[in-house]
Enzyme design. Structure first.
Site, PDB file in Angstrom:
ATOM      1  N   LYS A 182      46.836  -2.889 -56.977  1.00  0.00           N
ATOM      2  CA  LYS A 182      48.095  -3.971 -57.421  1.00  0.00           C
ATOM      3  C   LYS A 182      49.203  -4.097 -56.663  1.00  0.00           C
ATOM      4  O   LYS A 182      50.072  -3.306 -56.396  1.00  0.00           O
ATOM      5  CB  LYS A 182      48.083  -3.314 -58.700  1.00  0.00           C
ATOM      6  N   THR A 237      60.571   7.120 -56.426  1.00  0.00           N
ATOM      7  CA  THR A 237      60.141   8.410 -56.824  1.00  0.00           C
ATOM      8  C   THR A 237      60.260   8.292 -58.497  1.00  0.00           C
ATOM      9  O   THR A 237      59.461   8.972 -59.141  1.00  0.00           O
ATOM     10  CB  THR A 237      61.303   9.186 -56.357  1.00  0.00           C
ATOM     11  N   GLU A 257      53.366   8.253 -52.281  1.00  0.00           N
ATOM     12  CA  GLU A 257      54.141   8.003 -51.274  1.00  0.00           C
ATOM     13  C   GLU A 257      55.606   7.560 -51.660  1.00  0.00           C
ATOM     14  O   GLU A 257      55.456   6.446 -51.981  1.00  0.00           O
ATOM     15  CB  GLU A 257      53.426   7.310 -50.064  1.00  0.00           C
ATOM     16  N   CYS A 291      61.077   3.024 -46.700  1.00  0.00           N
ATOM     17  CA  CYS A 291      61.152   4.434 -47.183  1.00  0.00           C
ATOM     18  C   CYS A 291      61.628   5.573 -46.184  1.00  0.00           C
ATOM     19  O   CYS A 291      62.120   6.484 -46.183  1.00  0.00           O
ATOM     20  CB  CYS A 291      59.906   5.124 -47.886  1.00  0.00           C
ATOM     21  N   GLU A 388      68.174   7.300 -52.978  1.00  0.00           N
ATOM     22  CA  GLU A 388      67.615   6.313 -52.039  1.00  0.00           C
ATOM     23  C   GLU A 388      68.444   4.922 -52.646  1.00  0.00           C
ATOM     24  O   GLU A 388      68.149   4.493 -53.892  1.00  0.00           O
ATOM     25  CB  GLU A 388      66.023   6.176 -52.257  1.00  0.00           C
TER      26      GLU A 388
HETATM   27  P1  ADP Z   1      60.860  -1.255 -58.119  1.00  0.00           P
HETATM   28  O1  ADP Z   1      60.127  -2.523 -58.379  1.00  0.00           O
HETATM   29  O2  ADP Z   1      61.752  -0.884 -59.222  1.00  0.00           O
HETATM   30  O3  ADP Z   1      61.492  -1.036 -56.535  1.00  0.00           O
HETATM   31  P2  ADP Z   1      58.772   0.390 -57.098  1.00  0.00           P
HETATM   32  O4  ADP Z   1      58.935  -0.123 -55.927  1.00  0.00           O
HETATM   33  O5  ADP Z   1      58.575   1.844 -57.286  1.00  0.00           O
HETATM   34  O6  ADP Z   1      59.619  -0.142 -58.251  1.00  0.00           O
HETATM   35  O7  ADP Z   1      57.553  -0.383 -57.610  1.00  0.00           O
HETATM   36  C1  ADP Z   1      56.183  -0.047 -56.790  1.00  0.00           C
HETATM   37  C2  ADP Z   1      55.041  -0.619 -57.478  1.00  0.00           C
HETATM   38  O8  ADP Z   1      55.018   0.107 -58.822  1.00  0.00           O
HETATM   39  C3  ADP Z   1      54.951  -2.167 -57.944  1.00  0.00           C
HETATM   40  O9  ADP Z   1      53.788  -2.762 -57.636  1.00  0.00           O
HETATM   41  C4  ADP Z   1      55.243  -2.127 -59.308  1.00  0.00           C
HETATM   42  O10 ADP Z   1      54.882  -3.306 -60.129  1.00  0.00           O
HETATM   43  C5  ADP Z   1      54.724  -0.910 -59.734  1.00  0.00           C
HETATM   44  N1  ADP Z   1      55.249  -0.302 -61.005  1.00  0.00           N
HETATM   45  C6  ADP Z   1      56.460  -0.206 -61.450  1.00  0.00           C
HETATM   46  N2  ADP Z   1      56.555   0.186 -62.533  1.00  0.00           N
HETATM   47  C7  ADP Z   1      55.351   0.791 -62.804  1.00  0.00           C
HETATM   48  C8  ADP Z   1      54.625   1.859 -63.865  1.00  0.00           C
HETATM   49  N3  ADP Z   1      55.475   2.087 -65.055  1.00  0.00           N
HETATM   50  N4  ADP Z   1      53.452   2.130 -63.749  1.00  0.00           N
HETATM   51  C9  ADP Z   1      52.588   1.715 -62.899  1.00  0.00           C
HETATM   52  N5  ADP Z   1      52.991   0.674 -61.633  1.00  0.00           N
HETATM   53  C10 ADP Z   1      54.351   0.495 -61.796  1.00  0.00           C
END
Ligand code: ADP
Length: 484
Positions: A182, A237, A257, A291, A388
């Site tokens: 995804k 995180t 990660e 990161c 971060e």
């Molecule tokens: P942001 O978009 O707030 O920076 P992240 O960078 O951690 O959040 O998102 C990384 C990935 O995690 C993306 O593919 C996002 O769609 C997915 N994601 C966000 N929230 C969730 C969740 N609750 N469960 C699973 N995947 C998620």
């Protein structure tokens, strides 16, 4: 597979949820849109992945044959490198040259893991059991089998769509797993090209499925799904913790990660001509959306002013611009959401009395560009020092000796990457042991090789990617014991 093909193709993907716009971070205009795949698509993807896994069409294929297919994937990555780079740079805003530079390394990553397809093996042990529960003594021949976990969900962020996707898929494929990938809702475009490449290379149906949807819908459904055996996640995180909670239903294994707040230590005796520009680009590159970016720089007092001045010079002269703008070395932040977040940290710092040596504002043009920002006079308790930011923002603090430098460097909940700049090699290696970090770079930054494992100490992650550890992430161990 042109850009227009991908912009049209994503609109056609079936979905049952909300319409998700894809915004160009350089123009702030909509590039295209797609429909969130919805939870039912996750069920279907899991069923397909399970069927592929159980049929043995991939895991049961001779390793040499799987390796050949993975080599074909690598060749196709090279063949489509320009398309992939164009799509990723448009979608993320990163300079086209940087997006291109990542492609050869993605192809080599596939070749590296293709090599592992024929090298997955366990250990044999001849043992004499003494005093088991029956009191029996037995000569045993035992061995271990390394077996793929099964169906793995791979959830990735927007900051390096192609590179991070291949980094997840290649080791899982070498191990024999079925993957459901995804991509982030902001950057799903190149994943469609990846799907095409895998099919063209001969990867059987169901071995890799791409799901396009939001994190709180598709991502959350995948993380909680009882039919998924392992989740591999790269991202913040905060979301990593949500994934851990979601995974408890079937106690699926989790690889994380996560974020970083990486320290960079610059000593009096460092080669400053190299250290200053590297440390500057170590945080400003990709607008700090990496990161491993070195977002906290600590400088030995004797060269502190010189380093602050040097960092400021880079911040003020490096060119920001869109993917194809002549000479642009840094693109914008990914979204309005990210811009608001980054500016929130900066404004909070200003109010608290932090000195903004340079930057601290967005550029006076369209696009989510933030002027590279150097902050001093920072209190170590501040949110902007501890959390971060994921923006082009660095804090710079002075230190006197090793103990003080190490205390400050280790002073956050993160532990992803750390850097030391010094010409005293003994000190460099002593510090490498003392820094609480999964990766330590000595007299270099932003370096990487597929053969070298990457993982986070503390709240920067669980488990390892890349290298031998990267394939082991997708393998579980079975012990077989035989009475002789
Ligand atoms: P942001 O978009 O707030 O920076 P992240 O960078 O951690 O959040 O998102 C990384 C990935 O995690 C993306 O593919 C996002 O769609 C997915 N994601 C966000 N929230 C969730 C969740 N609750 N469960 C699973 N995947 C998620």
């Amino acid at each position: 597979m042109t850009l227009q093909w991908v912009l049209d193709e994503i609109r056609k993907r079936p979905g049952t949820g909300e319409v998700v716009p894809i915004i160009d971070p350089v123009t702030e205009e909509q590039l295209t849109e797609f429909t969130d795949c919805g939870a039912a698509a996750v069920d279907e993807a899991v069923a397909r992945a399970r069927a592929a896994f159980d049929s043995g069409v991939w895991r049961g294929m001779p390793g040499s044959e799987r390796a050949r297919i993975m080599w074909r994937v690598a060749d196709l990555i090279e063949q489509y490198a320009d398309d992939l780079a164009e799509i990723d740079s448009l979608n993320t805003g990163m300079p086209l040259a940087q997006a291109r530079a990542i492609m050869p390394s993605s192809a080599e990553l596939f070749r590296y893991y293709a090599g592992w397809c024929t090298k997955v093996d366990g250990d044999a042990h001849d043992v004499q059991m003494t005093g088991g529960i029956s009191g029996a003594h037995a000569d045993l021949h035992t061995y271990t089998l390394k077996e793929p976990y099964g169906v793995v969900g791979q959830i990735i962020p927007w900051n390096g769509p192609v590179f991070i996707a291949w980094g997840k898929l290649a080791p899982a494929m070498a191990a024999g797993c079925s993957s459901i990938l995804k991509p982030a809702e902001e950057t799903p475009l190149s994943a469609l090209v990846l799907e095409k490449i895998l099919a063209e290379a001969g990867v059987p149906e169901g071995v890799v499925t791409v799901l396009t949807g939001y994190g709180h819908t598709a991502g959350a459904a995948l993380a909680a799904h009882p039919g998924v055996d392992k989740i591999a996640f790269t991202g913040s995180t905060e979301v990593g913790k949500q994934i851990v909670h979601a995974a408890t239903g079937n106690l699926k294994k989790v690889l994380l990660e996560l974020g970083g707040k990486s320290p960079v230590l610059i000593y009096d005796d460092a080669d400053l001509k190299t250290a200053i520009p590297m440390a500057a680009m170590g945080i400003f590159v990709h607008s700090g959306q990496g990161c491993i970016c070195g977002s906290r720089i600590f400088v030995q007092r004797g060269v502190y002013d010189r380093v602050v001045e040097g960092l400021t010079k880079v911040a003020d002269t490096v060119k920001l611009g869109g993917p194809k703008e002549e000479g642009a070395a840094i693109g914008p932040l990914i979204s309005q959401k990210q811009l608001t977040r980054v500016m929130g940290f900066i404004d909070e710092g200003k109010e608290a009395g932090v000195e903004v040596v340079t930057g601290g504002h967005r550029l006076d043009r369209r696009g989510y560009f933030v002027h590279p920002t150097v902050l001093t006079n920072v209190d170590r308790g501040m949110r902007l020092y501890q959390q971060e930011i994921f923006g082009p923002v660095v804090t710079v603090l002075p230190f006197d000796d090793d103990d003080e430098a190490v205390t400050m460097a280790n002073d956050t909940t993160y532990g992803l990457a750390a850097t030391v700049w010094t010409t005293n090699l003994g000190r460099a290696h002593r510090l490498a042991k003392r820094l609480e970090s999964g990766t330590v770079t000595l007299n270099c930054q932003l370096v990487f090789d597929h053969a070298v494992p990457v993982g986070g100490y503390k709240q920067s992650g669980w488990g390892y990617e890349y290298g031998r550890a990267g394939i082991e992430t997708y393998l579980q161990t079975k012990s077989v014991l035989t009475q002789l």
